[in-house]
Design an enzyme around this catalytic site. Structure first.
Site, PDB file in Angstrom:
ATOM      1  N   HIS A 194       0.817  -1.219   0.000  1.00 53.74           N
ATOM      2  CA  HIS A 194       0.000   0.000   0.000  1.00 53.74           C
ATOM      3  C   HIS A 194       0.854   1.274   0.000  1.00 53.74           C
ATOM      4  O   HIS A 194       0.396   2.330   0.415  1.00 53.74           O
ATOM      5  CB  HIS A 194      -0.994   0.006   1.168  1.00 53.74           C
ATOM      6  CG  HIS A 194      -2.095  -0.990   0.998  1.00 53.74           C
ATOM      7  ND1 HIS A 194      -3.152  -1.095   1.872  1.00 53.74           N
ATOM      8  CD2 HIS A 194      -2.309  -1.931   0.040  1.00 53.74           C
ATOM      9  CE1 HIS A 194      -3.959  -2.063   1.470  1.00 53.74           C
ATOM     10  NE2 HIS A 194      -3.454  -2.580   0.360  1.00 53.74           N
ATOM     11  N   TYR A 244      -3.262   4.325  -2.985  1.00 57.03           N
ATOM     12  CA  TYR A 244      -3.043   4.553  -1.558  1.00 57.03           C
ATOM     13  C   TYR A 244      -2.116   5.737  -1.295  1.00 57.03           C
ATOM     14  O   TYR A 244      -2.097   6.278  -0.186  1.00 57.03           O
ATOM     15  CB  TYR A 244      -2.475   3.298  -0.885  1.00 57.03           C
ATOM     16  CG  TYR A 244      -3.500   2.217  -0.700  1.00 57.03           C
ATOM     17  CD1 TYR A 244      -4.368   2.225   0.392  1.00 57.03           C
ATOM     18  CD2 TYR A 244      -3.619   1.179  -1.628  1.00 57.03           C
ATOM     19  CE1 TYR A 244      -5.330   1.234   0.546  1.00 57.03           C
ATOM     20  CE2 TYR A 244      -4.571   0.184  -1.468  1.00 57.03           C
ATOM     21  CZ  TYR A 244      -5.425   0.218  -0.380  1.00 57.03           C
ATOM     22  OH  TYR A 244      -6.384  -0.759  -0.229  1.00 57.03           O
TER      23      TYR A 244
END
Length: 421
Positions: A194, A244
């Site tokens: 992420h 992200y």
């Protein structure tokens, strides 16, 4: 071949079963065990899973159980997709950080730390039980936060690899834009779970032509819209960050946005309710379209590919996985868990060499790696001071006043899941 899914009552599971059914030649599963403590959900998901296999003529069988030891006994691989505390805990993770002016999200920031603290002890207990009954089994972790959870598993000596669907999703997006097959594209994917960037998009393999500049020129607006980031930022970076990264590159904008609409947890809870109602229909024998909005797109294909390589060396040559750094990124510790392209076989994952990383990305990776180290220490050993140190180190928090307040709220909202609190 026996595979076990811990968290098999998840509404994700039909996506996974559909992949096993479609890709049976890649991964010939004889028995798929769905384990979950929630019997009611397990019955609904298990019923649909059997109908999916039957519709596609798959000869394997589905077994459901609430007994973990029974589920993992004799398994060749165990897939982890669990959520400690359920959607109610996720709702909290996405709410109380916002009250302090910080991003409320389930995998990063204070909410991500809360999830790690709840999850790591549970996952390590599961892994210990797998090792007692079947020490050669592979553990494939899809449970967030994947980087921290995978690091905990590897640090404890388990045969584990982390998996995320971000790379495979981007690969398919780029393939559609370029009008090529996904298998024709190789991503130079680098970072932490992420927290990743595509620094090149290559045709034909790791040494193929880099078409990323052409991709940005022709389709930069479309890509930027999907990422919810400004097109000029992508042009300046010359790379494509994962979605992200918006939490870092547009933190204050994200906080304002999150404060004006229902939480993602609330949306997912409603979606899960509707999905389970669909799963209860005995006429349903394929994954419903609504499942695509639940998240985890292409998870099944990535999981099948990874399991096939680990268990039979039949997956694609290179896959994006979460595994030990071991010198791949020289500015990070060897025991850090990174997310990169790797050659995967029955021996495990061997990261491919990574071209020099721009300090713009390397600095943030190093910062978040330090946070993940402290987060794991807090998850393993507990204590308010360890939680505070992890929050203070996180680049989305940093200020001591925020870290103090967030520590108190994290502990208050998660006390039932923290043995030391």
């Amino acid at each position: 071949m026996k595979l076990t899914v811990v968290g098999g009552g998840s509404t994700y599971t039909p996506e996974l079963v559909d992949g096993f059914a479609r890709l049976r030649d890649t991964l010939p599963v004889g028995e798929l065990v769905l384990m979950d403590p929630a019997e009611d959900r397990l019955a609904l998901v298990g019923g649909l899973a059997r109908r999916i296999l039957a519709r596609q003529g798959h000869p394997g069988r589905i077994t459901t159980t609430t007994d973990l030891d029974e589920a993992v006994d004799g398994a060749d691989a165990v897939l982890l997709q669990l959520r400690v505390g359920g959607q109610a805990a996720r709702q909290q993770d996405e709410t109380w950080p916002l009250e302090c002016g910080c991003v409320g999200q389930e995998t990063t920031g204070a909410g991500g730390l809360a999830k790690a603290l709840r999850t790591v002890p549970v996952v390590l207990d599961i892994a210990d039980r797998v090792r007692r009954t079947n020490p050669r089994a592979w553990i494939i972790d899809f449970t967030n936060p994947v980087g921290i959870v995978t690091r905990a598993l590897l640090q404890a000596g388990h045969r584990a690899i982390g998996l995320c669907n971000v790379a495979i999703g981007l690969q398919r997006t780029f393939a559609r834009l370029l009008d090529v097959a996904p298998t024709d594209l190789h991503l130079d994917h680098v970072g932490l779970n992420h927290l990743t960037w595509e620094t090149a998009v290559r045709l034909g393999g790791p040494e193929g032509e880099d078409v990323l500049p052409k991709l940005l020129t022709a389709h930069g607006d479309t890509i930027a819209t999907g990422l919810r980031l400004p097109r000029p930022l992508l042009d300046t970076l010359g790379t494509i960050p994962s979605y992200y990264l918006r939490y870092y590159y547009a933190h204050d904008e994200v906080v304002r946005d999150l404060r004006t609409k229902p939480s993602r947890a609330a949306e997912v809870a409603d979606m899960e309710r509707r999905l389970l109602e669909m799963y209860a229909d005995p006429a349903l024998d394929e994954k419903p379209d609504l499942l695509a909005k639940r998240g985890g797109a292409y998870y099944s294909e990535a999981a099948v590919d990874l399991a096939a390589s680990l268990l039979g060396n039949t997956g694609t040559p290179y896959q994006v996985v979460n595994t030990h750094n071991n010198g791949t990124l020289p500015f990070l510790p060897d025991d850090a868990v990174i997310e990169v392209q790797a050659a995967v076989s029955a021996k495990g994952a061997s990261p491919l060499p990574v071209r020099p990383v721009d300090p713009v990305y390397a600095g943030l990776m190093a910062n978040v790696t330090a946070y993940e180290h402290l987060a794991l220490e807090a998850a393993l050993h507990g204590g308010r001071d360890r939680v505070f140190r992890a929050l203070l180190a996180h680049p989305l928090i940093g200020q001591y006043a925020y870290a103090e307040t967030l520590t108190d709220r994290l502990v208050a909202h998660n006390r039932e899941h923290l043995a030391w609190a």
